[in-house]
Scaffold this motif. Structure first.
Motif, PDB file in Angstrom:
ATOM      1  N   SER A  16      46.557  24.547  35.551  1.00  0.00           N
ATOM      2  CA  SER A  16      45.666  25.518  34.904  1.00  0.00           C
ATOM      3  C   SER A  16      44.674  26.100  35.903  1.00  0.00           C
ATOM      4  CB  SER A  16      44.928  24.869  33.735  1.00  0.00           C
ATOM      5  OG  SER A  16      44.038  23.865  34.192  1.00  0.00           O
ATOM      6  N   GLU A  17      44.269  25.287  36.880  1.00  0.00           N
ATOM      7  CA  GLU A  17      43.333  25.772  37.901  1.00  0.00           C
ATOM      8  C   GLU A  17      43.980  26.866  38.740  1.00  0.00           C
ATOM      9  OE1 GLU A  17      39.520  25.689  39.328  1.00  0.00           O
ATOM     10  OE2 GLU A  17      40.298  24.305  37.818  1.00  0.00           O
ATOM     11  N   THR A  18      45.256  26.712  39.088  1.00  0.00           N
ATOM     12  CA  THR A  18      45.931  27.697  39.940  1.00  0.00           C
ATOM     13  C   THR A  18      46.113  29.040  39.246  1.00  0.00           C
ATOM     14  OG1 THR A  18      48.154  26.991  39.235  1.00  0.00           O
ATOM     15  CG2 THR A  18      47.177  25.866  41.146  1.00  0.00           C
ATOM     16  N   LYS A  19      46.021  29.063  37.929  1.00  0.00           N
ATOM     17  CA  LYS A  19      46.224  30.308  37.181  1.00  0.00           C
ATOM     18  C   LYS A  19      44.937  31.106  37.011  1.00  0.00           C
ATOM     19  CE  LYS A  19      50.119  28.447  34.511  1.00  0.00           C
ATOM     20  NZ  LYS A  19      50.598  28.046  33.172  1.00  0.00           N
ATOM     21  N   LYS A  20      43.819  30.538  37.414  1.00  0.00           N
ATOM     22  CA  LYS A  20      42.546  31.226  37.244  1.00  0.00           C
ATOM     23  C   LYS A  20      42.389  32.321  38.305  1.00  0.00           C
ATOM     24  CE  LYS A  20      40.359  27.212  35.117  1.00  0.00           C
ATOM     25  NZ  LYS A  20      39.335  26.152  35.221  1.00  0.00           N
ATOM     26  N   PRO A  21      41.706  33.418  37.953  1.00  0.00           N
ATOM     27  CA  PRO A  21      41.632  34.564  38.882  1.00  0.00           C
ATOM     28  C   PRO A  21      40.925  34.270  40.198  1.00  0.00           C
ATOM     29  CG  PRO A  21      40.150  34.856  37.000  1.00  0.00           C
ATOM     30  CD  PRO A  21      41.024  33.699  36.680  1.00  0.00           C
ATOM     31  N   TYR A  22      40.037  33.280  40.203  1.00  0.00           N
ATOM     32  CA  TYR A  22      39.299  32.992  41.430  1.00  0.00           C
ATOM     33  C   TYR A  22      39.665  31.618  41.999  1.00  0.00           C
ATOM     34  CZ  TYR A  22      36.768  37.132  40.024  1.00  0.00           C
ATOM     35  OH  TYR A  22      36.459  38.419  39.666  1.00  0.00           O
ATOM     36  N   MET A 288      29.267  26.987  54.388  1.00  0.00           N
ATOM     37  CA  MET A 288      29.931  26.600  53.154  1.00  0.00           C
ATOM     38  C   MET A 288      29.116  27.098  51.966  1.00  0.00           C
ATOM     39  SD  MET A 288      32.623  25.038  54.236  1.00  0.00           S
ATOM     40  CE  MET A 288      33.294  24.307  52.754  1.00  0.00           C
ATOM     41  N   TYR A 289      29.830  27.648  50.978  1.00  0.00           N
ATOM     42  CA  TYR A 289      29.205  28.135  49.756  1.00  0.00           C
ATOM     43  C   TYR A 289      29.405  27.117  48.636  1.00  0.00           C
ATOM     44  CZ  TYR A 289      28.947  32.903  51.703  1.00  0.00           C
ATOM     45  OH  TYR A 289      28.665  34.010  52.460  1.00  0.00           O
ATOM     46  N   ASN A 290      28.471  27.122  47.696  1.00  0.00           N
ATOM     47  CA  ASN A 290      28.645  26.318  46.491  1.00  0.00           C
ATOM     48  C   ASN A 290      29.792  26.924  45.691  1.00  0.00           C
ATOM     49  OD1 ASN A 290      28.431  25.513  43.709  1.00  0.00           O
ATOM     50  ND2 ASN A 290      26.375  24.772  44.157  1.00  0.00           N
ATOM     51  N   PRO A 291      30.926  26.238  45.561  1.00  0.00           N
ATOM     52  CA  PRO A 291      32.113  26.869  44.984  1.00  0.00           C
ATOM     53  C   PRO A 291      31.994  27.205  43.505  1.00  0.00           C
ATOM     54  CG  PRO A 291      32.527  24.545  45.400  1.00  0.00           C
ATOM     55  CD  PRO A 291      31.198  24.864  46.018  1.00  0.00           C
ATOM     56  N   ARG A 292      31.453  26.272  42.724  1.00  0.00           N
ATOM     57  CA  ARG A 292      31.412  26.542  41.288  1.00  0.00           C
ATOM     58  C   ARG A 292      30.494  27.712  40.957  1.00  0.00           C
ATOM     59  NH1 ARG A 292      30.535  21.706  37.132  1.00  0.00           N
ATOM     60  NH2 ARG A 292      32.434  21.059  38.223  1.00  0.00           N
ATOM     61  N   SER A 293      29.372  27.814  41.659  1.00  0.00           N
ATOM     62  CA  SER A 293      28.449  28.907  41.391  1.00  0.00           C
ATOM     63  C   SER A 293      29.063  30.257  41.762  1.00  0.00           C
ATOM     64  CB  SER A 293      27.135  28.689  42.149  1.00  0.00           C
ATOM     65  OG  SER A 293      26.470  27.546  41.659  1.00  0.00           O
ATOM     66  N   VAL A 294      29.797  30.301  42.879  1.00  0.00           N
ATOM     67  CA  VAL A 294      30.470  31.546  43.264  1.00  0.00           C
ATOM     68  C   VAL A 294      31.461  31.974  42.190  1.00  0.00           C
ATOM     69  CG1 VAL A 294      32.094  32.576  44.910  1.00  0.00           C
ATOM     70  CG2 VAL A 294      30.178  31.206  45.748  1.00  0.00           C
ATOM     71  N   VAL A 295      32.269  31.035  41.729  1.00  0.00           N
ATOM     72  CA  VAL A 295      33.268  31.355  40.710  1.00  0.00           C
ATOM     73  C   VAL A 295      32.601  31.772  39.406  1.00  0.00           C
ATOM     74  CG1 VAL A 295      35.104  30.383  39.265  1.00  0.00           C
ATOM     75  CG2 VAL A 295      35.066  29.917  41.717  1.00  0.00           C
ATOM     76  N   GLU A 296      31.550  31.060  39.007  1.00  0.00           N
ATOM     77  CA  GLU A 296      30.834  31.405  37.775  1.00  0.00           C
ATOM     78  C   GLU A 296      30.272  32.820  37.860  1.00  0.00           C
ATOM     79  OE1 GLU A 296      30.140  29.911  34.891  1.00  0.00           O
ATOM     80  OE2 GLU A 296      30.495  27.779  35.139  1.00  0.00           O
ATOM     81  N   ALA A 297      29.654  33.148  38.992  1.00  0.00           N
ATOM     82  CA  ALA A 297      29.041  34.465  39.154  1.00  0.00           C
ATOM     83  C   ALA A 297      30.081  35.578  39.076  1.00  0.00           C
ATOM     84  CB  ALA A 297      28.291  34.527  40.479  1.00  0.00           C
ATOM     85  N   LEU A 298      31.207  35.411  39.788  1.00  0.00           N
ATOM     86  CA  LEU A 298      32.235  36.450  39.791  1.00  0.00           C
ATOM     87  C   LEU A 298      32.912  36.563  38.424  1.00  0.00           C
ATOM     88  CD1 LEU A 298      33.885  35.814  43.282  1.00  0.00           C
ATOM     89  CD2 LEU A 298      32.178  37.533  42.667  1.00  0.00           C
ATOM     90  N   THR A 299      33.119  35.433  37.770  1.00  0.00           N
ATOM     91  CA  THR A 299      33.760  35.448  36.460  1.00  0.00           C
ATOM     92  C   THR A 299      32.883  36.150  35.421  1.00  0.00           C
ATOM     93  OG1 THR A 299      34.927  33.383  36.948  1.00  0.00           O
ATOM     94  CG2 THR A 299      34.740  34.001  34.627  1.00  0.00           C
TER      95      THR A 299
END
Length: 550
Positions: A16-22, A288-299
């Protein structure tokens, strides 16, 4: 397929993770792990702060090696497949060839998220009984041909399975340390848990690989040789595996390209991502960026703080409020944008027993609130700066730090109104308050003070400090986040006049930087205020001047 043994949980979660846009493909890490599995009897513990992708990597490892499901449709299109093809194509002099398919779905994998069992339990005994019950059930079900004795533990059953079948195992343990933060565990419980892990993994030739993730390192809890078979890798001190946790600059560039392609009305710039979520460094200084925050922001198409308050931060803030070992001074300087020297001892970082300044700062690094680099710690980005600023502005028991934060509201208001008299009075108050922290003899220290007195501006401004602008370097530029708000360009001078500061702003065309960035953001603004602040070291006096750029 069992509950823990060869379950499909890791496979399903990772698919399911691989199917996410980011989604970011980190499967190249498997190339690092395959030789360890091939050797056998290797044990890793990789610790990272929350929200740095530890669980996703554990799911990936479980999905790849485990027999629970055919995962070829996931991995055949990911980087590990390309790494394998490149390896097979290269000569032996370049690298040892490997075919990832020889290892995919070939192992009995025990995939266990300890947090799940801990959250479903009301006592340590219930926690351990739950794990043991499911493991024993899984072993008996998967290896029904083995003549098991009654009353054996999971450790003993695993040895019997290997003796009868020569089967080996891979252990994937996520959130290994969560049980240490449960209020129902005692010191004896924690020792028993460590002893159980040691019995499960130590000197067991049938364990091809033990892979554990968590926040706190094993060394904190394991004394002597109890569980010294694990190689530990932390964000602050070890480069190996660091690229697989957090997002690199290149990966964020790629994610932003995806965002541009799929979002018609974009509210986020690439620079926003850097300002808000960058700031962490590996020991070799890779960003290194905080990964979850980057994904949350773009989503969500919205830049903001996605940091969730945790018990760990609440506990640490208690030590700040009590001013343990003068920690308030360090927090004040870091909120002012400075880095402070620290001896980060990650093995000593647990909120249960923080007693010294270095332990408190170490805990902040381990939990991701600070970044550690070149012997110093600092607040890495705006997201975390906002968390610290919120704490010091809300807690009156923080004393002078809280008073400085309150004064910052007045300072911004006075600046926007052109009230230079109030500005000077506030700076004088802050100077007198902060004298124990700073010698206050040069522009660097004056810059730190200005950062503190404009703390409130961070709520509505994007603040750049000492950045290239026009023909030189400007001390501060305040870019308004709201349409129509005034922008501020601020220059500091020690033993010079505020008029000289404003003259430098004009002569070096600092306003060009401001206007260019606002045009890039397609954001209209009000006035451009030129603010000059001068400090006379002999008179210990501040003078302020404001002009509106026409």
């Amino acid at each position: 397929m069992g509950y823990y043994l060869n379950s499909t949980q890791g496979y399903s979660l990772y698919e399911s993770e691989t199917k996410k846009p980011y989604f970011v493909d980190k499967t190249a890490m498997l190339k690092e792990l395959i030789p360890l599995v091939k050797e056998g009897n290797n044990h890793l513990c990789i610790t990272r702060p929350r929200r740095f992708g530890k669980s996703v990597m554990a799911e990936m490892i479980g999905a790849f090696f485990g027999k629970g499901a055919d995962s070829s449709r996931i991995f055949d299109s990911l980087k590990i497949a390309q790494e394998s093809r490149n390896s097979l194509a290269d000569s032996a002099e370049v690298c040892e060839a490997f075919d990832y398919r020889e290892y995919m779905n070939q192992y009995n994998v025990i995939y266990l998220n300890f947090a799940e069992a801990a959250n479903l339990s009301k006592s340590f005994d219930e926690f351990m009984n739950r794990i043991e019950r499911f493991l024993i059930r899984d072993f008996r079900k998967a290896f029904s041909d083995v003549d098991f004795w009654e009353g054996l533990s999971s450790v003993e059953l695993m040895k019997m399975i290997h003796d009868d079948t020569q089967e080996s195992f891979i252990l994937v343990f996520d959130e290994w340390d969560c049980i240490f933060h449960k209020t129902y565990t005692t010191d004896e419980d924690r020792r028993n848990f460590i002893n159980w892990l040691a019995a499960l993994t130590k000197d067991k030739g049938y364990i091809a690989l033990s892979y554990m993730t968590g926040i706190l390192p094993i060394a904190k809890y394991s004394s002597g040789s109890t569980i010294n078979n694990f190689m530990e890798y932390t964000m602050a001190t070890d480069d190996l595996f660091s690229e697989y946790f957090g997002f690199t600059e290149t990966e964020v560039d790629e994610l932003y390209h995806r965002y541009e392609a799929r979002t018609s009305e974009r509210n986020i710039s690439r620079e926003d991502l850097k300002y808000w979520y960058d700031g962490y460094r590996t020991p070799s200084s890779e960003r290194m960026y905080n990964p979850r925050s980057v994904v949350e922001a773009l989503t969500r198409n919205r830049i903001r703080s996605y940091w969730k308050s945790t018990g760990s931060y609440v506990e640490i803030s208690t030590y700040i409020r009590h001013d343990r070992d003068d920690i308030k001074k360090d927090v004040a300087l870091m909120v002012a944008g400075e880095a402070v020297k620290a001896n980060v001892e990650e093995y000593a970082a647990t909120e249960m027993s923080l007693t010294t300044r270095n332990e408190i700062l170490s805990a902040m690094v381990v939990y991701g609130f600070l970044n550690y680099e070149d012997g110093k710690v600092h607040i890495p980005n705006k997201e975390l700066m906002d968390e610290f600023a919120k704490t010091i502005r809300e807690r009156k028991d923080l004393g002078y730090i809280n008073r400085l934060a309150i004064e910052s509201d007045r300072m911004l208001t006075a600046t926007l109104k052109g009230d230079t008299k109030t500005m000077g009075e506030i700076l004088q108050f802050v100077h007198n308050t902060e004298t124990p922290l700073l010698d206050y003899n040069d522009e660097t220290e004056l810059t730190a003070i200005v950062n503190l007195v404009y703390l409130a501006a961070r709520d509505s401004y994007y603040v750049e400090r000492e950045n290239k602008a026009g023909k030189g370097y400007v001390d501060f530029i305040f870019y308004p986040e709201k349409m129509g708000d005034d922008g501020i360009i601020l220059e500091l001078k020690v033993d010079d006049t505020p008029e000289a500061a404003i003259r430098q702003i004009k002569d070096r065309s600092y306003a060009l930087k401001f206007q260019g960035k606002m045009a890039e953001k397609k954001r209209h603004f009000g006035r451009i205020l030129l603010v000059g602040i001068g400090y006379d070291k002999k008179k210990k006096d501040h003078c302020c001047k404001i002009e509106v750029l026409h």
